[in-house]
Write an enzyme that holds these catalytic residues in place. Structure first.
Site, mmCIF file in Angstrom:
data_model
loop_
_atom_site.group_PDB
_atom_site.id
_atom_site.type_symbol
_atom_site.label_atom_id
_atom_site.label_comp_id
_atom_site.label_asym_id
_atom_site.label_seq_id
_atom_site.Cartn_x
_atom_site.Cartn_y
_atom_site.Cartn_z
ATOM 1 N N ARG A 45 0.815 -1.217 0.000
ATOM 2 C CA ARG A 45 0.000 0.000 0.000
ATOM 3 C C ARG A 45 0.847 1.265 0.000
ATOM 4 N NH1 ARG A 45 -2.217 2.869 4.116
ATOM 5 N NH2 ARG A 45 -1.748 1.274 5.678
ATOM 6 N N TYR A 99 -13.084 13.523 -19.869
ATOM 7 C CA TYR A 99 -13.602 12.173 -19.725
ATOM 8 C C TYR A 99 -14.834 12.171 -18.823
ATOM 9 C CZ TYR A 99 -13.725 7.389 -17.856
ATOM 10 O OH TYR A 99 -14.121 6.150 -17.438
ATOM 11 N N ASP A 171 -4.675 15.217 -18.135
ATOM 12 C CA ASP A 171 -4.924 13.825 -18.468
ATOM 13 C C ASP A 171 -4.300 13.603 -19.839
ATOM 14 O OD1 ASP A 171 -5.918 11.387 -19.352
ATOM 15 O OD2 ASP A 171 -7.872 11.657 -18.392
ATOM 16 N N LYS A 196 -4.945 2.068 -20.834
ATOM 17 C CA LYS A 196 -5.028 2.328 -22.269
ATOM 18 C C LYS A 196 -3.702 2.041 -22.979
ATOM 19 C CE LYS A 196 -9.221 3.743 -21.257
ATOM 20 N NZ LYS A 196 -9.240 3.904 -19.797
#
Length: 388
Positions: A45, A99, A171, A196
């Site tokens: 983590r 987005y 982004d 992606k």
């Protein structure tokens, strides 16, 4: 001397196999590490397992950044980055075409945290300046935009952010580090849905953030509390996929350019959105800030009501969610990526129900054109689709 993109993709961030001298990075699956007499106390983590650290070095090198973090999804990367620099009473300016998931995050969550926000009316730098308030802390852009492939002046946004003591975020998913490096233009923080182009095979879900060491430390302090880390097996798969990103993306660039030119000249296509086309209104801007025009394009048929029929007629290109895989896919943003927006909000962004977003893969260009041609012919002439 800076290494070339394919060299960075292949070699930076490798873990040397000191035991068996294998050619690839070994995979360390442990979730439990020693804490006594060690230089680093490792914990998944905390984003510092061996494979996590190695992958972050590769991503930082790809974006010319000092540091990077890898997350469990693109939205985990986006939300953590935003909340690391915004608190109650602050304000953020975002471009109006982003987005759908990011747009929904802002509308559904930010009011709960007392964070104010404004969406620009347009995509010009002046549109962003018009929305700046005394308490504006962050400016957020996405270029090329999803799904209309509109561009924002990266250098211009970075300059107004610096003049107004704001943090600038982008982004960079649609472009990928192969086609665009926003930090070189003065942007502070670069975000990716690594699902992606970084993953590229439609089998990985991940996100990435790259920036200066100071900014990444601030993001890390929140990230470790939110717990958006990625499993080491997926980290290892992503490091493997990144080795071919330069080759894949350049092949997709080439295919997308040819397909955009084919579609723009077709009698049954009303409009094509692709920054590589000379008649794209921001073609010159694209040339000034992108190394390649990308593998994404969108288009609308003249007979918009036949869009579902056209998609069903395709035999090689898949109708599928997400984007950027080696296989060509397309979808209706109104039904998928921007379905969370209302019909009115979509129309305000120029997203019609008939808009098709096309993620171009690495197949032979001639085969893709043949598939599109037979599907267009089938809806034009009312004939049954032919096998490709």
């Amino acid at each position: 001397m800076k290494k070339g993109i394919n060299t960075i993709c292949t070699h930076v961030g490798e873990i040397e196999d000191e035991v068996y001298k294998g050619a690839i990075s070994p995979l360390y699956m442990s979730t439990s590490y020693a804490y006594e007499d060690v230089d680093i106390k490792r914990y998944p983590r905390y984003f510092n397992t061996p494979n996590q650290e190695a992958l972050c070095k590769k991503i930082a090198a790809l974006e010319n950044a000092e540091a990077a973090l890898i997350f469990g999804s693109g939205m985990a990367a986006i939300s953590t980055s935003l909340l690391a620099f915004l608190r109650a009473g602050d304000h953020i300016v975002l471009q109006n075409q982003i987005y759908g998931g990011t747009h929904n995050l802002i509308l559904e969550e930010f009011d709960k945290y007392g964070i104010a926000y404004s969406f620009t009316r347009g995509m010009e730098v002046s549109d962003f300046e018009a929305e700046i308030q005394e308490n504006t802390k962050v400016v957020y852009i996405e270029t090329p935009s999803n799904p209309l492939l509109q561009l924002t002046d990266i250098r211009g946004i970075a300059e107004i952010a610096k003049r107004n003591n704001m943090v600038s975020m982008i982004d960079n998913t649609f472009a990928s580090p192969v086609n665009q490096n926003p930090l070189d233009f003065g942007i502070d923080i670069v975000i990716h849905s690594a699902t992606k182009y970084m993953g590229g095979h439609s089998d990985i879900c991940a996100g990435a953030v790259a920036s200066s060491g100071v900014y990444m430390e601030r993001i890390f302090q929140l990230a470790k509390n939110l717990g958006g880390s990625l499993s080491d097996y997926t980290v290892w798969l992503l490091e493997r996929s990144l080795k071919t990103m330069g080759l894949r993306v350049r092949a997709q660039n080439e295919n997308a350019q040819k397909l955009a030119e084919y579609l723009s000249a077709h009698k049954d296509v009303a409009r094509v959105y692709y920054p590589g086309l000379k008649d794209h209104p921001q073609h010159e801007l694209a040339k000034s800030q992108m190394h390649g025009f990308g593998g994404m394009l969108s288009f609308e048929l003249k007979h918009a009501k036949k869009t579902p029929e056209f998609q069903n007629a395709l035999r090689l290109v898949k109708s599928s969610m997400s984007l950027a895989g080696v296989e060509s896919t397309l979808l209706s943003p109104a039904k998928t990526s921007h379905a969370l927006l209302s019909a009115e909000e979509r129309l305000q962004q120029g997203i019609s129900d008939g808009l098709i977003r096309f993620s171009v893969g690495i197949e032979e260009t001639e085969d893709l054109i043949a598939d599109l041609e037979q599907a267009l012919r089938s809806i034009s002439q009312g004939k049954k689709a032919l096998p490709v």
